[in-house]
Write an enzyme that holds these catalytic residues in place. Structure first.
Site, PDB file in Angstrom:
ATOM      1  N   TYR A 127       0.846  -1.196   0.000  1.00  0.00           N
ATOM      2  CA  TYR A 127       0.000   0.000   0.000  1.00  0.00           C
ATOM      3  C   TYR A 127       0.883   1.248   0.000  1.00  0.00           C
ATOM      4  CZ  TYR A 127      -4.098  -2.902   0.925  1.00  0.00           C
ATOM      5  OH  TYR A 127      -5.111  -3.822   0.816  1.00  0.00           O
ATOM      6  N   GLU A 128       0.429   2.318  -0.637  1.00  0.00           N
ATOM      7  CA  GLU A 128       1.292   3.491  -0.780  1.00  0.00           C
ATOM      8  C   GLU A 128       1.539   4.207   0.551  1.00  0.00           C
ATOM      9  OE1 GLU A 128      -0.685   5.766  -3.790  1.00  0.00           O
ATOM     10  OE2 GLU A 128      -2.201   6.535  -2.439  1.00  0.00           O
TER      11      GLU A 128
END
Lengths: 273, 271, 271, 273
Positions: free
Chosen positions: D70-71
């Site tokens: 996930y960023e």
């Protein structure tokens, strides 16, 4: 007649402090002088050896809030003994924060957050440029030294730099065999022309006395003689015609408290320094 | 996913003659066991990249494994000179050794660029130093916004990174704590990676200050307790200061070194 | 060294009309209390920098505090549009708002360059997108080694960074764990910094995954428990998902928003 | 006579699968199709919404070793329920490693370590370029959308990209109002000319069917129709003359196991998706 004034001052001073000199070594005088150059609360980038000893001595005497930063990534280290290497386990254990090596160089040193950087060297020239790379030609060195490490960027980016170096004919030379890190380059204006942010070396601390850059020319000037050291001795050691301050002072000998703290630190320290 | 191997297998499968090998560990977790196995297997013509060539590099250089050294500080920390390193540079013994010399900041940023898949990194570095003329791998670049000149160094992307860590889990996720140096960047910039560890654990219990390098960017992991000796592994061992002191005498002469090489590396037990 | 202050004092001393203010917290530890105090004090003409303008930014924009927004993603995460943000851009209400738009990678690297005191950062970014023509703050630079063209963004050096953290010790050393986002870079790139914290502790007991930001790079710290609400502070609070949902209806109309502003910010208790 | 062949195939297929269609929604078909596109062991960069649902469904069905990134910096997250935001606390708690936002973009995404990136969009064009920025002119938009987020670099650097988008007249347009992230640019050779490393979009997963880029021209081609969807319906939805594969297939309807897993995931999930 600056020189004459200096000589007279020296003679008077030598007599005053002579009595103390058997109780400490010149190496100890150098470390104590370096420690005094640090101001409480400053952030100090420390290498191993004499600079680390000086910084840790300052923390135990007049500068308990000195923030020690080591290039291994330890920020705010509070070692109880002298570290043997910049990566000593105790540095990490006592630090406020341990960051990666890229971070320490990019976010902390390069960013200009360090007040004082300590550097040693094998050679220094009249503009406080330093050599820790080679004696002799680079491609065919007579003596290959360790090299740059953190020095070039410490010299460039710390707000000021303190140099610790023993003074003798092999260390005070002009020109250097190699310029590993910059002091004042070729003199006034050199740092500005290179876009450097820090002020450069503000003091060179030796075993014989202290030197500071001339505010105009940036050439090193002997400003303080350590107790028991003669001006002739210092002059003989420099590889160039050393400038002497018109207001040459005599360094105050190490106090009992300083010597006690220093020796406690060193005896608690490492097998080898 | 990382593969669990024995040390000899991992070294022979991952490190090949002529490779560029990053062996990192900044004063802590120095991968001595893997380096000595590399000597033992006689893997030569290596381009060795290491910020702080110390005893590990001295041993590899003296053994003739190193054709080129990319470095920023070469010494025996707290002791003095690195004699095999000096002998190679000063006298070309046991073989001529090319050097590419940087500052810590510069070489570190070569790894950062490599880990980021950028062709270069910029830094405020090298200004006013003689290092500038000595390698083609320091150039300058102009800021497109301010016109300032910055130093530029190219990405370093070694063939293989070798590091030592405290722990891996059985899947090969690697756990490092204490001084973590530039190990993550060394692994991420390299095509392959070899991690020796003190302990293989069922489950990584992340320590304060610890980082985890996921198994899927690690090629091989090896159970090698004490693999950092004479350096240390925080939580497992102390630095063997005597070894560093003793190295001064062992390494000072070619004969002394060759005797060490023969006794310790080729015939004997690793010490 | 960081100074302990009350929230109102810290905001009025550190944030001035016209300042460039970075308010960061990537989906976690969003400094809502400080932002709402900024609204309450009517500090205007701000250049607000934030990777993910969400409710915090919507409230500041709707209240008319923001002259320019530097951002990369503006939405109500998991819910939908950001109505005040849209109204400002689509209709100039309550005031015209300039925007400087990036990708996350680009804006993040603006902070990285700022924290590193570099004038710019390079990245593989923006290629082939319409973002390229929309700001002068995306240019290109050529690799001096390979000739490749990379994107370049200028350093972002805000006047002040505002972040929320879990803990500070009494000296103002800041302890953050969980998703740490870009907060360290926001603080290190800014001239001043304001950190609100859940708790002031005697001694920081470093958590796994935790980072410490030393007191000497922090200007002011404030004890503001719940200061991240409606976002969360790992170890202290949960995300108030209902608040995010409710914001949709509150913010949809100017009237609804003005009523919220009046009741919650100007007259009432922060919620 | 590609088109005729397709129409015949479609008619036959529609009858086969019609019976299942009341038991699942087109949204569910889209998520299941996306989940099937993931291969076990891949490293997948996930946003919030349908892509996150699809990736988590894959982890619960055929791809238990899918690595979710996930960023927000969470690498190897293993959420037990659907995260509401990319910074959900559970993502950090279950991750193998949580890194800073600069690190996730520079060392992980940009470095090309991600196998599959998931993107959604408000608009897509025939070369799978995406718009999430504005409807209408940029300076005076009719609808201001959230903007780029991580999309431009996900589109550039992931080894391949999967696009999830509902198909209708407002989403399948040509030209885009704004190109937020690149698919195949202006067609064959565009990505190479820009120096992009990833292969670009390999599949566009919609609620009506699947599209893939033509191996030569890079234009999107409808390759699969979901059960119960007619070719006319799809054609009508595209804002350009949609290319249809000569070997058009019919998507296999969601299995019982897939639907059960998907619904369990969603009911354990968030107040709002």
């Amino acid at each position: 007649m600056a020189r004459r004034g200096d000589l007279q001052g020296r003679a008077a001073m030598t007599e005053e402090t002579n009595e103390d000199q058997s109780s400490y070594s010149r190496q100890e005088m150098m470390v104590v002088a370096a420690s005094r150059a640090l101001v409480d609360g400053q952030v100090c980038f420390v290498g191993i050896g004499a600079p680390s000893t000086a910084a840790n001595l300052a923390r135990r005497t007049h500068a308990p809030n000195l923030v020690l930063v080591y290039e291994s990534g330890c920020i705010g280290a509070k070692p109880t003994r002298l570290p043997l290497s910049i990566g000593d386990g105790e540095l990490a254990e006592t630090a406020d924060s341990v960051v990666s090596v890229p971070e320490i160089f990019n976010y902390w040193l390069q960013a200009g957050r360090i007040d004082v950087g300590f550097l040693g060297a094998a050679q220094i020239d009249r503009f406080a440029n330093l050599n820790t790379t080679v004696i002799g030609p680079y491609e065919h060195p007579k003596v290959r030294l360790p090299g740059a490490g953190g020095a070039p960027e410490i010299a460039a980016s710390c707000k000021e730099v303190l140099v610790m170096i023993k003074m003798n004919k092999t260390t005070f030379v002009d020109p250097l065999d190699f310029r590993t890190s910059i002091g004042f380059g070729d003199g006034a204006g050199s740092r500005e022309a290179l876009g450097l942010r820090g002020r450069g070396p503000t003091m060179v601390i030796t075993d014989l006395g202290l030197l500071r850059p001339d505010p105009v020319s940036c050439e090193l000037v002997l400003t303080d003689l350590h107790p028991g050291v003669s001006l002739e001795e210092v002059r003989e050691m420099a590889g160039w015609r050393l400038r002497i301050s018109e207001t040459l002072s005599r360094t105050v000998a190490p106090t009992e408290a300083e010597l006690t703290a220093l020796r406690a630190l060193e005896s608690a320290g490492s097998v080898k320094k | 996913m990382a593969q669990l191997m024995e040390l000899d297998q991992a070294v022979s499968e991952l490190i090949h003659a002529g490779d560029t090998v990053a062996m990192e560990g900044f004063t802590h977790l120095i991968p001595h066991a893997a380096a000595q196995e590399t000597i033992r297997q006689g893997i030569g013509d290596l381009v060795l990249a290491r910020l702080t060539p110390d005893l590990l590099s001295d041993q590899m250089i003296g053994a003739g494994c190193v054709a080129k050294l990319i470095f920023s500080w070469g010494g025996n920390p707290g002791v003095g000179s690195l004699h095999r390193f000096r002998d190679a540079i000063e006298n070309g013994w046991p073989r001529p050794m090319e050097i590419e010399e940087h500052s810590h900041a510069g070489l570190t940023n070569r790894y950062v660029a490599g880990a980021s898949s950028l062709p270069f990194a910029i830094l405020r570095g090298y200004a006013g130093t003689s290092l500038l003329g000595k390698t083609a791998n320091i150039k300058s670049v102009e800021c497109p916004f301010t016109g300032e000149q910055l130093a530029a160094v190219p990405a370093l992307n070694p063939d293989v990174a070798v590091v030592h860590a405290q722990q891996a889990d059985s899947a090969g996720n690697v756990h490092i704590w204490g001084i973590t140096g530039v190990q993550k960047e060394a692994i991420l910039s390299s095509r392959r990676s070899l991690v020796t560890v003190e302990e293989i654990v069922d489950h990584i219990d992340l320590r304060p200050g610890g980082i985890v390098i996921p198994s899927w960017v690690v090629t091989a992991f090896v159970h090698a307790p004490g693999g950092a000796h004479p350096s240390y592994a925080a939580g497992y061992s102390e630095r063997d200061n005597q070894y560093y002191s003793d190295w001064e005498a062992i390494s000072r002469s070619r004969e002394g070194f060759k005797q060490w090489l023969d006794e310790v590396i080729y015939k004997g037990e690793r010490r």
